[in-house]
Write an enzyme that holds these catalytic residues in place. Structure first.
Site, PDB file in Angstrom:
ATOM      1  CE  LYS A 158      -3.741  -0.134   2.647  1.00 30.88           C
ATOM      2  NZ  LYS A 158      -4.621  -0.372   3.830  1.00 30.88           N
ATOM      3  N   GLY A 164      -8.426   6.579  -2.529  1.00 33.15           N
ATOM      4  CA  GLY A 164      -9.286   6.156  -3.629  1.00 33.15           C
ATOM      5  C   GLY A 164      -8.927   4.775  -4.178  1.00 33.15           C
ATOM      6  CB  ILE A 203      -7.881  -8.645   6.447  1.00 32.41           C
ATOM      7  CG1 ILE A 203      -6.839  -7.890   7.290  1.00 32.41           C
ATOM      8  CG2 ILE A 203      -8.943  -9.304   7.314  1.00 32.41           C
ATOM      9  CD1 ILE A 203      -6.143  -8.710   8.337  1.00 32.41           C
ATOM     10  CG  HIS A 208     -14.570  -0.090   4.843  1.00 34.57           C
ATOM     11  ND1 HIS A 208     -13.392   0.385   4.311  1.00 34.57           N
ATOM     12  CD2 HIS A 208     -15.151   0.959   5.459  1.00 34.57           C
ATOM     13  CE1 HIS A 208     -13.282   1.681   4.608  1.00 34.57           C
ATOM     14  NE2 HIS A 208     -14.335   2.043   5.289  1.00 34.57           N
ATOM     15  CD  GLU A 288      -7.687   5.627   4.291  1.00 31.54           C
ATOM     16  OE1 GLU A 288      -6.786   6.432   4.047  1.00 31.54           O
ATOM     17  OE2 GLU A 288      -8.611   5.391   3.497  1.00 31.54           O
ATOM     18  NE  ARG A 292     -13.155  12.404   2.518  1.00 32.91           N
ATOM     19  CZ  ARG A 292     -12.384  11.341   2.339  1.00 32.91           C
ATOM     20  NH1 ARG A 292     -11.078  11.443   2.444  1.00 32.91           N
ATOM     21  NH2 ARG A 292     -12.900  10.166   2.060  1.00 32.91           N
ATOM     22  CB  VAL A 295     -19.446  10.424   0.192  1.00 30.79           C
ATOM     23  CG1 VAL A 295     -20.730  10.105  -0.556  1.00 30.79           C
ATOM     24  CG2 VAL A 295     -18.433  11.087  -0.727  1.00 30.79           C
TER      25      VAL A 295
HETATM   26  P1  ADP Z   1      -7.714   4.173   0.280  1.00 33.04           P
HETATM   27  O1  ADP Z   1      -7.167   5.302   1.104  1.00 33.04           O
HETATM   28  O2  ADP Z   1      -7.099   4.094  -1.081  1.00 33.04           O
HETATM   29  O3  ADP Z   1      -9.207   4.131   0.279  1.00 33.04           O
HETATM   30  P2  ADP Z   1      -7.688   2.099   2.349  1.00 33.04           P
HETATM   31  O4  ADP Z   1      -6.501   1.814   3.184  1.00 33.04           O
HETATM   32  O5  ADP Z   1      -8.808   2.853   3.002  1.00 33.04           O
HETATM   33  O6  ADP Z   1      -7.207   2.847   1.005  1.00 33.04           O
HETATM   34  O7  ADP Z   1      -8.278   0.769   1.769  1.00 33.04           O
HETATM   35  C1  ADP Z   1      -9.346   0.752   0.853  1.00 33.04           C
HETATM   36  C2  ADP Z   1      -9.966  -0.620   0.750  1.00 33.04           C
HETATM   37  O8  ADP Z   1      -8.964  -1.575   0.352  1.00 33.04           O
HETATM   38  C3  ADP Z   1     -10.510  -1.172   2.078  1.00 33.04           C
HETATM   39  O9  ADP Z   1     -11.830  -0.755   2.330  1.00 33.04           O
HETATM   40  C4  ADP Z   1     -10.433  -2.656   1.828  1.00 33.04           C
HETATM   41  O10 ADP Z   1     -11.506  -3.060   1.014  1.00 33.04           O
HETATM   42  C5  ADP Z   1      -9.127  -2.806   1.031  1.00 33.04           C
HETATM   43  N1  ADP Z   1      -7.965  -3.056   1.925  1.00 33.04           N
HETATM   44  C6  ADP Z   1      -7.067  -2.164   2.377  1.00 33.04           C
HETATM   45  N2  ADP Z   1      -6.143  -2.744   3.187  1.00 33.04           N
HETATM   46  C7  ADP Z   1      -6.451  -4.056   3.241  1.00 33.04           C
HETATM   47  C8  ADP Z   1      -5.894  -5.209   3.931  1.00 33.04           C
HETATM   48  N3  ADP Z   1      -4.809  -5.134   4.696  1.00 33.04           N
HETATM   49  N4  ADP Z   1      -6.513  -6.389   3.753  1.00 33.04           N
HETATM   50  C9  ADP Z   1      -7.629  -6.509   2.982  1.00 33.04           C
HETATM   51  N5  ADP Z   1      -8.194  -5.486   2.312  1.00 33.04           N
HETATM   52  C10 ADP Z   1      -7.630  -4.264   2.430  1.00 33.04           C
END
Ligand code: ADP
Length: 445
Positions: A158, A164, A203, A208, A288, A292, A295
């Site tokens: 990541k 997004g 995971i 979420h 994370e 802000r 939506v």
């Molecule tokens: P962004 O800031 O791009 O939205 P996030 O960290 O919020 O990134 O992750 C977005 C989505 O990606 C999560 O809602 C989930 O569906 C998937 N995701 C992120 N990290 C993981 C992880 N460690 N294991 C499984 N799915 C993940």
């Protein structure tokens, strides 16, 4: 209390902020691009300023133009909405330097939480569970391979600056990790100008679940319970609900307390969302924090009866949160469907164009947040989300029935929208039973 606020956004969220300001007796300045000048919601502001052409870079993302608009109209504060400049640290800093109040957290809190690795570290300090993974950033593919061996596949690479759903790659073995590491870095570099990445355990089939929090500048912080946003297409949320249908009360309280601990650790003020993944065994892991209003904030408003935008405005004006956690009660179930100008039968391709037919739903338990009207033109320059339908009912079963009824009434044409896709999801037996995870849409439809 604030007296005059510039709304640095467009569409439904600009209208949402203008309405909250009006009710609080705060004057508003609406900015708009040339493409948006005919939208009637602009007339609801006290003053409007055209800040440039349709292209976002020359209008809604153009910091000098927005600051100038605030200065010439004597606005003392700027509400950034979501998207555009809402999480832009440079913008918040420039507002501060110009003596304009940025309606959001401090620059320092934004810096801490917008860097996903720093946010992870803050969560660990606050004893908030995080997804097993790297301590800090991954500086080479060898380092990533070594860690993957230790925590076990699958893993996810990541971007520290990610958003997004971009700059993320799942890997199931060494080969896909080598490829994913390079691809995630390149994508993050192109999208955010920062190719730094870290590694987490992937995971499997999580939900979420995110907690809405609000903090003031006097040391008070409260939460507004959780939202379940597991209905995602390619990591983009489509339907959100509150409360999470599978969370027991004990886990709910722990999760919400964990979110508050992080917010206090970050010395945060204003609205934030703390996002978690919930696994099959009800373990939750911080992923994370968003600095802000989001939506999907209306579902939290409906189940708690609290106006989150008004809280943001009051807090920015220096007011303390004068309600306690016990005053915020979870009442019933709320669901939100995002209506996008996209064609579900053509891989969700954007469908801009004029709206000749427009008939919104109404009735008991239905809220529609939109800037649309008959004769409106949907511009290809902006996000395709054009409306949000929110329902509120005592039970989830009733909420689903009300949403089905509302979507059936909602007529938008001739452009294509995601209404039929939302209807299909709402009638799917796994959604009805609440037995879904973040991969449900991509697997099922
Ligand atoms: P962004 O800031 O791009 O939205 P996030 O960290 O919020 O990134 O992750 C977005 C989505 O990606 C999560 O809602 C989930 O569906 C998937 N995701 C992120 N990290 C993981 C992880 N460690 N294991 C499984 N799915 C993940």
């Amino acid at each position: 209390m604030l007296s005059r606020v510039l709304v640095a956004n467009r569409g439904e969220i600009a209208l949402r902020v203008i309405r909250a300001c009006r009710e609080l007796g705060i004057e508003t300045v609406a900015v708009h691009s040339k493409a948006d000048s005919a939208f009637p919601y602009l007339d609801l502001a006290d003053e409007t300023v055209c800040i440039g052409p349709a292209d976002c870079a020359q209008s809604y993302l153009n910091i000098p133009r927005i600051i100038s608009a605030a200065e010439v109209t004597d606005a003392e504060a700027i509400h950034p909405g979501y998207g555009f400049l809402a999480e832009n640290i440079e913008f918040a800093q420039i507002c501060r330097d110009c003596g304009i109040l940025f309606i959001g957290p401090s620059v320092e809190a934004m810096q801490l939480l917008s860097d996903k690795v720093e946010a992870r570290k803050a969560a660990m300090r606050a004893k908030v569970p995080v997804v097993p993974g790297s301590e800090g950033t991954m500086d080479s593919v060898e380092e990533a391979l070594k860690l993957a061996e230790k925590i076990g596949y699958p893993v996810i690479v990541k971007a520290v600056a990610g958003g997004g759903g971009r700059g993320m790659r799942v890997a199931h073995n060494d080969i896909s990790l080598r490829n994913g590491y390079t691809a995630a870095k390149a994508e993050a570099q192109a999208a955010f100008g920062n190719g730094t990445v870290y590694l987490e355990k992937f995971i499997e089939e999580p939900r979420h679940v995110e907690v809405q929090v609000m903090a003031d500048n006097h040391g008070h912080a409260v939460h507004f319970y959780e939202r379940d946003c597991s209905v995602q297409r390619r990591h983009q949320k489509m339907i959100e609900e509150s409360p999470c249908p599978v969370l027991d009360q004990e886990t709910r309280i722990k999760l919400c307390d964990a979110a508050l601990r992080l917010i206090r650790e970050a010395k945060y003020s204003s609205a934030a969302t703390v996002e978690f993944l919930l696994d099959k065994n009800k373990n939750y892991y911080f992923i994370e924090a968003n600095t802000r209003i989001q939506v999907e904030h209306p579902v939290s408003e409906m189940v708690t009866g609290q106006d989150l935008i008004k809280w943001q405005l009051k807090i920015a004006g220096g007011q303390a949160i004068d309600i306690t956690q016990d005053d915020i009660k979870l009442n019933g179930v709320a669901i939100e469907c995002r209506i996008n100008a996209e064609d579900p039968s053509n891989n969700f391709a954007p469908c801009p164009g004029p709206i000749d037919q427009y008939m919104p739903p109404g009735g008991f338990g239905v809220r529609v947040d939109t800037h649309l009207h008959q004769g409106a033109k949907i511009s290809p320059h902006y996000d395709s989300m054009i409306a949000k339908v929110i329902v509120h009912q005592p039970t989830r079963k009733e909420a689903i029935a009300t949403m089905q009824r509302a979507l059936r009434e909602f007529k938008i044409g001739p452009i294509k929208t995601t209404i039929p896709a939302c209807q299909d999801i709402l009638s799917h037996n796994l959604f009805v039973k609440g037995e879904i995870d973040t991969g449900f849409i991509d697997r099922t439809f």
